[in-house]
Motif scaffolding. Sequence first.
Motif, PDB file in Angstrom:
ATOM      1  N   GLU A   7       0.865  -1.179   0.000  1.00  0.00           N
ATOM      2  CA  GLU A   7       0.000   0.000   0.000  1.00  0.00           C
ATOM      3  C   GLU A   7       0.896   1.222   0.000  1.00  0.00           C
ATOM      4  N   VAL A   8       0.916   1.911  -1.123  1.00  0.00           N
ATOM      5  CA  VAL A   8       1.778   3.076  -1.313  1.00  0.00           C
ATOM      6  C   VAL A   8       1.077   4.262  -0.657  1.00  0.00           C
ATOM      7  N   THR A   9       1.548   4.640   0.541  1.00  0.00           N
ATOM      8  CA  THR A   9       0.822   5.558   1.406  1.00  0.00           C
ATOM      9  C   THR A   9       1.438   6.946   1.327  1.00  0.00           C
ATOM     10  N   THR A  10       1.046   7.720   0.306  1.00  0.00           N
ATOM     11  CA  THR A  10       1.558   9.065   0.167  1.00  0.00           C
ATOM     12  C   THR A  10       0.766  10.008   1.071  1.00  0.00           C
ATOM     13  N   ARG A  11       1.214  11.245   1.162  1.00  0.00           N
ATOM     14  CA  ARG A  11       0.501  12.240   1.971  1.00  0.00           C
ATOM     15  C   ARG A  11      -0.740  12.781   1.266  1.00  0.00           C
ATOM     16  N   THR A  12      -0.955  12.373   0.021  1.00  0.00           N
ATOM     17  CA  THR A  12      -2.134  12.827  -0.717  1.00  0.00           C
ATOM     18  C   THR A  12      -2.862  11.650  -1.353  1.00  0.00           C
ATOM     19  N   GLY A  13      -2.970  10.571  -0.600  1.00  0.00           N
ATOM     20  CA  GLY A  13      -3.720   9.421  -1.055  1.00  0.00           C
ATOM     21  C   GLY A  13      -2.916   8.140  -1.049  1.00  0.00           C
ATOM     22  N   HIS A  14      -3.641   7.022  -0.978  1.00  0.00           N
ATOM     23  CA  HIS A  14      -3.030   5.701  -0.916  1.00  0.00           C
ATOM     24  C   HIS A  14      -3.383   4.916  -2.182  1.00  0.00           C
ATOM     25  N   ALA A  15      -2.446   4.096  -2.634  1.00  0.00           N
ATOM     26  CA  ALA A  15      -2.693   3.225  -3.784  1.00  0.00           C
ATOM     27  C   ALA A  15      -2.176   1.831  -3.475  1.00  0.00           C
ATOM     28  N   LEU A  16      -2.942   0.836  -3.872  1.00  0.00           N
ATOM     29  CA  LEU A  16      -2.506  -0.545  -3.746  1.00  0.00           C
ATOM     30  C   LEU A  16      -1.703  -0.937  -4.974  1.00  0.00           C
ATOM     31  N   ALA A  17      -0.538  -1.515  -4.748  1.00  0.00           N
ATOM     32  CA  ALA A  17       0.183  -2.239  -5.786  1.00  0.00           C
ATOM     33  C   ALA A  17      -0.225  -3.706  -5.617  1.00  0.00           C
ATOM     34  N   ARG A  35       5.468   8.004 -12.427  1.00  0.00           N
ATOM     35  CA  ARG A  35       6.724   7.229 -12.488  1.00  0.00           C
ATOM     36  C   ARG A  35       6.588   5.933 -11.714  1.00  0.00           C
ATOM     37  N   PHE A  36       5.991   5.996 -10.533  1.00  0.00           N
ATOM     38  CA  PHE A  36       5.901   4.792  -9.712  1.00  0.00           C
ATOM     39  C   PHE A  36       4.749   3.884 -10.148  1.00  0.00           C
ATOM     40  N   ALA A  37       3.725   4.469 -10.767  1.00  0.00           N
ATOM     41  CA  ALA A  37       2.689   3.628 -11.368  1.00  0.00           C
ATOM     42  C   ALA A  37       3.292   2.779 -12.489  1.00  0.00           C
ATOM     43  N   ARG A  38       4.157   3.382 -13.284  1.00  0.00           N
ATOM     44  CA  ARG A  38       4.823   2.619 -14.350  1.00  0.00           C
ATOM     45  C   ARG A  38       5.720   1.531 -13.760  1.00  0.00           C
ATOM     46  N   ARG A  62       5.550  -2.384 -14.651  1.00  0.00           N
ATOM     47  CA  ARG A  62       6.722  -3.134 -15.132  1.00  0.00           C
ATOM     48  C   ARG A  62       6.970  -4.368 -14.281  1.00  0.00           C
ATOM     49  N   ALA A  63       6.591  -4.291 -13.005  1.00  0.00           N
ATOM     50  CA  ALA A  63       6.736  -5.435 -12.105  1.00  0.00           C
ATOM     51  C   ALA A  63       5.550  -6.391 -12.183  1.00  0.00           C
ATOM     52  N   GLY A  64       4.695  -6.192 -13.189  1.00  0.00           N
ATOM     53  CA  GLY A  64       3.594  -7.112 -13.425  1.00  0.00           C
ATOM     54  C   GLY A  64       2.344  -6.852 -12.625  1.00  0.00           C
ATOM     55  N   GLY A  65       2.293  -5.749 -11.850  1.00  0.00           N
ATOM     56  CA  GLY A  65       1.186  -5.510 -10.951  1.00  0.00           C
ATOM     57  C   GLY A  65       0.148  -4.543 -11.480  1.00  0.00           C
ATOM     58  N   LEU A  66      -0.892  -4.340 -10.681  1.00  0.00           N
ATOM     59  CA  LEU A  66      -1.965  -3.397 -10.969  1.00  0.00           C
ATOM     60  C   LEU A  66      -1.862  -2.201 -10.021  1.00  0.00           C
ATOM     61  N   VAL A  67      -2.242  -1.031 -10.526  1.00  0.00           N
ATOM     62  CA  VAL A  67      -2.270   0.207  -9.747  1.00  0.00           C
ATOM     63  C   VAL A  67      -3.720   0.471  -9.358  1.00  0.00           C
ATOM     64  N   VAL A  68      -4.003   0.478  -8.043  1.00  0.00           N
ATOM     65  CA  VAL A  68      -5.382   0.569  -7.582  1.00  0.00           C
ATOM     66  C   VAL A  68      -5.484   1.638  -6.483  1.00  0.00           C
ATOM     67  N   PRO A  69      -5.923   2.870  -6.789  1.00  0.00           N
ATOM     68  CA  PRO A  69      -6.179   3.837  -5.722  1.00  0.00           C
ATOM     69  C   PRO A  69      -7.141   3.264  -4.695  1.00  0.00           C
ATOM     70  N   ALA A  70      -6.780   3.415  -3.421  1.00  0.00           N
ATOM     71  CA  ALA A  70      -7.553   2.813  -2.337  1.00  0.00           C
ATOM     72  C   ALA A  70      -8.402   3.877  -1.637  1.00  0.00           C
TER      73      ALA A  70
END
Length: 504
Positions: free
Chosen positions: A254-264, A286-289, A293-301
């Motif tokens: 869970e990519v927990t930025t200060r302006t929202g979280h996204a699940l890898a 950049r990090f969504a890409r 590239r690592a085969g995953g999905l980008v999912v805002p949580a």
Amino acid sequence: MTSISRDGAAGPARRGLLVAGAAAAATVGSVGSAHADGTDGAMEQRTRVIRGTLPPGSPDYVYLPFEVGRGVREIHVSYAYERPAVPAGTLGNALDIGLFDERGTALGGEGFRGWSGGARQEFFVRSDAATPGYLPGPVRPGTWHVALGPYTIAPQGLAYEVTVTLRYGAPGAPAPRPTYPPERARGRGRAWYRGDCHLHSWHSDGRRTPGEIAALARAAGLDFVNSSEHNTHAAHAHWAEAAGDDLLVLLGEEVTTRTGHALAVGTDPGTFVDWRYRARDGHFGRFARQIRRAGGLVVPAHPYAGCLGCAWKHGFADADAVEVWNGAYGPDDEVALQAWDAELARGRWVPAMGGSDAHRDPDPVGTPQTVVLADDLTRAAVLDGLRAGRSYVAESRSVTLDFGASDGRGARAGIGERLRTEPGAPVTVRLAASGAAGCTVRFVTDQGTAHSALLPASGAGVVEWRTSARVAAYVRAEVRHPPTAQGSLGTLAAFTNPIFLGDR
């Protein structure tokens, strides 16, 4: 330049305080006292204490450097900070913590060695072991950094004390080569598989072990789960024993930025995704890409959650799906559902998902769960199904949906698919539901709710409605519990991704 006082001293920044980038990061010069424990000159451990005060408006991340010489076997860090009383409605102090090694703190995380947020007051790393949330590995000489993340700061400031203990001795055995869960479990061929892609263990701010989560997942009727710790991939190497022929374990963060979280979701083992930026910095793409590239999905949580920093501000251009339903269904989930539907009406198709976000007892695993049509129970097949939107979200294993649309010439489409038909040709939409006692079925189109019907008292039944591509650009189904207040829709028992009608 942001003012940061050290060792109790107030005033402007001194001795190498650096602030870099819009994300606001600071590096404080090496400070504190040191002493050696031992006798006859034999240095067994050295302790450094770093004290300071972060004023309101401090950078998002502050880095405290310390030197590691040769012969250090283990690094142990503990910290404490003041929590003064604040007026009602005012945020108090909350301070997160992590560690970077001699490779540095640059964005991208080459030197990343772990993050525990505010979940732990102490941690250690050495070659063969580390505290959950941290990575074992070589303790090499050089400048290491304790990373502080002041989540909130009281008006009085945030006074902290960090204690770094270097323990000397012969290097421990190298950590064993990581063993990751297999990418295939025993499936049923092309079938509907149930999963929970938002879970936390004791490798971040959860309280359950991977094994305990796996047991709860099996009890909830799940076929797959996704490891999604806050800002660390340290759990990846600890899921192999919990997986099995009956449970597929995907790896992520869970990519927990200060302006929202996204699940890898479903990245390659060992993939770390940095989180140290805000939406205004423009780094998320950049990090969504990197995730893809690592085969995953980008999912805002939980995109409309009310907690500080939780609502999604990075936009949806880089999203592969969006988590519309998070945990127990509530007002923020209703907002997310309606906002997602508005995007569908504008012709912007991003599949919807759900996840429990379970952390500890009594948080239920698998409430809700995403049910995906996949060719088999493999990482690749499950991700393909989620990416295509061949899925629905249900509150539990007891709720099952079969949703489809057909025309008079034998053509049929299922969830996430398109029924190609002439604009005026009649289309029959059909939902078969079970496990939804007392619930109402709603068929929702780009114009809103077009048809509704009450299911039988048993909770099992079939609802049909006739329309055309001229009337409805898409149709999706909702199954809702009875409303508890006048004018309310009632909470969801399940909802589907849409079926698209027509040639566009």
